[in-house]
Design a protein around this motif. Structure first.
Motif, PDB file in Angstrom:
ATOM      1  N   LYS A  94      32.805  20.414  17.828  1.00  0.00           N
ATOM      2  CA  LYS A  94      33.800  19.484  17.630  1.00  0.00           C
ATOM      3  C   LYS A  94      34.405  19.470  19.184  1.00  0.00           C
ATOM      4  CE  LYS A  94      37.638  17.238  15.346  1.00  0.00           C
ATOM      5  NZ  LYS A  94      38.521  17.494  14.232  1.00  0.00           N
ATOM      6  N   TYR A  95      34.338  18.278  19.547  1.00  0.00           N
ATOM      7  CA  TYR A  95      35.182  18.133  21.032  1.00  0.00           C
ATOM      8  C   TYR A  95      36.568  17.698  20.717  1.00  0.00           C
ATOM      9  CZ  TYR A  95      35.469  16.228  25.682  1.00  0.00           C
ATOM     10  OH  TYR A  95      35.939  16.096  26.990  1.00  0.00           O
ATOM     11  N   HIS A  96      37.318  18.682  21.190  1.00  0.00           N
ATOM     12  CA  HIS A  96      38.745  18.449  20.689  1.00  0.00           C
ATOM     13  C   HIS A  96      39.507  17.575  21.551  1.00  0.00           C
ATOM     14  CE1 HIS A  96      38.375  21.872  17.801  1.00  0.00           C
ATOM     15  NE2 HIS A  96      37.443  22.581  18.832  1.00  0.00           N
ATOM     16  N   GLN A  97      39.150  16.296  21.830  1.00  0.00           N
ATOM     17  CA  GLN A  97      39.926  15.458  22.426  1.00  0.00           C
ATOM     18  C   GLN A  97      39.495  13.853  22.045  1.00  0.00           C
ATOM     19  OE1 GLN A  97      39.509  15.860  26.862  1.00  0.00           O
ATOM     20  NE2 GLN A  97      40.850  14.015  27.389  1.00  0.00           N
ATOM     21  N   LEU A  98      40.375  13.459  21.792  1.00  0.00           N
ATOM     22  CA  LEU A  98      39.938  11.879  21.385  1.00  0.00           C
ATOM     23  C   LEU A  98      39.723  11.045  22.496  1.00  0.00           C
ATOM     24  CD1 LEU A  98      42.949  11.450  18.510  1.00  0.00           C
ATOM     25  CD2 LEU A  98      40.326  11.830  18.217  1.00  0.00           C
ATOM     26  N   THR A  99      38.852   9.901  22.365  1.00  0.00           N
ATOM     27  CA  THR A  99      38.390   9.157  23.554  1.00  0.00           C
ATOM     28  C   THR A  99      38.746   7.606  23.086  1.00  0.00           C
ATOM     29  OG1 THR A  99      36.377  10.676  23.757  1.00  0.00           O
ATOM     30  CG2 THR A  99      36.352   8.451  24.730  1.00  0.00           C
ATOM     31  N   LEU A 100      39.360   7.155  24.144  1.00  0.00           N
ATOM     32  CA  LEU A 100      39.763   5.595  23.990  1.00  0.00           C
ATOM     33  C   LEU A 100      38.616   4.794  24.084  1.00  0.00           C
ATOM     34  CD1 LEU A 100      42.112   3.406  23.949  1.00  0.00           C
ATOM     35  CD2 LEU A 100      42.083   3.699  26.476  1.00  0.00           C
TER      36      LEU A 100
END
Length: 541
Positions: free
Chosen positions: A449-455
């Protein structure tokens, strides 16, 4: 399901309020194996009814043109601004109070029209939010070590801040009308003093200085505050806008002048404060201020577009209007204990639940009046590829909106170690497609899991209007957006299918919104669109 969770410790089974059972696994292959075991080992081969994989999304907003340049000019022009396109489309135009919201500002009335709250919503960058959290933590550490509460804040640690921190902080300050402080440290400390609440999704609730000191809390002597009948935010001096209640017209004009003139940190001492305003300020401090945080949390728990959590926005309470009784005004003039709303028999009751509902409604309307954006969760993918498989690998990643972070050569081999980020919605079926497109020149990807939300920087409700845009993109119709129907849901058709990835005119954000609303049982905007209205119909089911 219980037997499956006992047999596999990495499986999580949860139940929702709608009677659904959610099965959480460690990736797509693990999920397929769990469903296979569930059907063949524990259900004796009986057919299971399952939905498409649930993807995590979030709602947010972006800056409006000229919003972060001229505060007074933007606030003055937003009153008569043309509403955005999605505020005129069902089901979004059915939100209560949306017709009085413009460009991120909304005026929300409490039940019984005994109070009104002026709420504004602006974007908040992640770097500014993290800087405020670090400053708050340093302040608590400093107070615990000294044993007393300090008035000032410790200096900002420049090593912990992002490279774009100062630029984004200045952009936020200009939008809030408090860019007169040139020092970033002083500006951050001043903003932190206005914070009322925050949450883990990067959202902050601010209270303007005028609300804190009472200059933007107005009292109207009567049973209710004014309410509009027409599509306009501000009261007009002429007879163009009629109000159902004329009482409080002068106070309404004063409130809008104060909002236009002052920002988050303005004192606004040049406006007169009478006994009604002092009584309203005391009522606000005693009965309403404690409910702001609850309304803030509820308003951002589910956004207005697809009922997903809201991320990275700042909510500003700009002004409050409260209807006060003559007894309450008299108690302020004689410096007696003010009579609370709950003990008053001559006025309508304003409970904490009404304040929470009004704040929640104001936040939703303010978000609806701004440009809509989605944020999505991502996976970090690691695999090895030969030089011959790079062409097919990069083709598949570009179609699925993947982004390569690292590509290093493995010593002693002709393989490349590639690390990429792929959105969750585009990750399903990626492994087999990579093996097929590269002829087996890549390994099976490893996921984490990549712990940063992408816009997702794409307006869900944008359509081409000019001649050049129509030549480039064609005429967008609802049919072009691949309307989601019940047959599509039964076939597990997702926006990340091969058909939609190859179509350049597909608006992915709108597809995601429709997919989430359809899964949750909400009304989808395409459900009200009749594509062939003249086609003959029969009553056969």
């Amino acid at each position: 399901l219980l037997q499956l969770s006992l047999a596999d410790a990495s499986v999580e089974v949860t139940a929702t309020s709608r009677g659904e059972r959610l099965l959480a696994c460690l990736g797509e292959i693990h999920l397929e194996q769990c469903l296979h075991d569930l059907q063949n080992l524990y259900f004796d081969g009986k057919e299971l009814r399952q939905s498409s994989p649930i993807v995590e999304f979030g709602e947010t907003t972006t800056w409006i043109e000229q919003e972060d340049d001229d505060y007074e000019g933007f606030m003055k022009n937003c009153l008569n601004a043309t509403p955005l396109r999605h505020t005129t489309l069902p089901p979004y135009n059915e939100e209560e109070g949306i017709k009085w919201a413009r460009r991120g500002r909304a005026r929300s009335l409490a039940s019984g029209k005994t109070a009104a709250f002026h709420v504004r919503v602006v974007p908040l960058s992640l770097s500014v939010f993290q800087a405020m959290l670090r400053q708050e933590k340093r302040q608590k550490t400093q107070e615990e070590s000294s044993g007393s509460i300090s008035n000032g804040l410790p200096p900002v640690d420049k090593e912990d801040t992002d490279s774009l921190y100062e630029e984004e902080l200045l952009q936020l300050a200009k939008a809030l009308g408090c860019h007169m402080l040139e020092d970033s440290d002083a500006l951050l400390c001043s903003l932190m003093q206005m914070i009322v609440a925050n949450n883990a999704n990067g959202n902050i609730l601010f209270e303007t200085k005028g609300v804190k000191n009472g200059s933007c809390v107005k009292g109207i002597r009567g049973n209710h505050v004014y309410f509009q009948e027409e599509n306009n935010l501000s009261p007009k001096e002429e007879s163009g806008t009629e109000f159902a209640a004329t009482m409080g017209r002068d106070k309404a004009k004063q409130v809008f002048k104060q909002i236009q003139k002052g920002g988050l940190l303005a004192d606004l001492d040049d406006f007169d404060i009478d006994d009604e305003d002092r009584a309203a300020h005391k009522l606000y401090q005693m009965e309403m201020s404690g409910s702001l945080s609850a309304g803030f949390q509820l308003g951002l728990r589910a956004g207005p577009f697809c009922e997903e959590p809201v991320h990275r926005v700042a909510v500003i309470l700009e002004a409050v209007e409260i209807a006060v009784s003559p007894e309450q005004v008299k108690s302020v003039a004689t410096e007696d204990a003010i009579e609370t709303r709950s003990s008053s028999q001559q006025h309508g009751v304003l409970s904490a639940g009404m304040v929470v509902a009004a704040i929640q409604r104001g936040i939703r309307c303010a978000l609806l009046s701004r440009p809509a954006r989605l944020v999505e969760a991502s996976f970090r993918m690691t695999l090895h590829s030969s030089l011959d498989g790079l062409a097919g690998l990069y083709t598949v990643l570009s179609q699925r909106r993947g982004k390569v972070l690292e590509d290093d050569m493995v010593e002693g081999t002709n393989l490349l170690k590639i690390t990429a980020v792929v959105p969750q919605a585009e990750s399903f079926g990626l492994g087999p497609e990579l093996l097929d497109q590269t002829k087996g020149e890549v390994t099976v990807p490893e996921w984490e899991k990549y712990h940063q939300l992408t816009l997702i920087d794409e307006d869900p409700f944008w359509i081409p209007t000019s001649l050049n845009e129509r030549e480039d993109y064609g005429d967008y119709t609802y049919d072009c957006f691949s309307t989601i129907t019940s047959a599509d849901n039964n076939n597990n058709i997702t926006p990340s299918s091969a058909k939609n990835r190859t179509n350049a005119n597909v608006n992915r954000s709108l597809l995601y919104i429709r997919q989430v609303r359809s899964r949750k049982g909400l009304l989808v905007d395409s459900a009200k669109t009749v594509i062939a209205a003249e086609k003959q119909r029969t009553k056969k089911r």
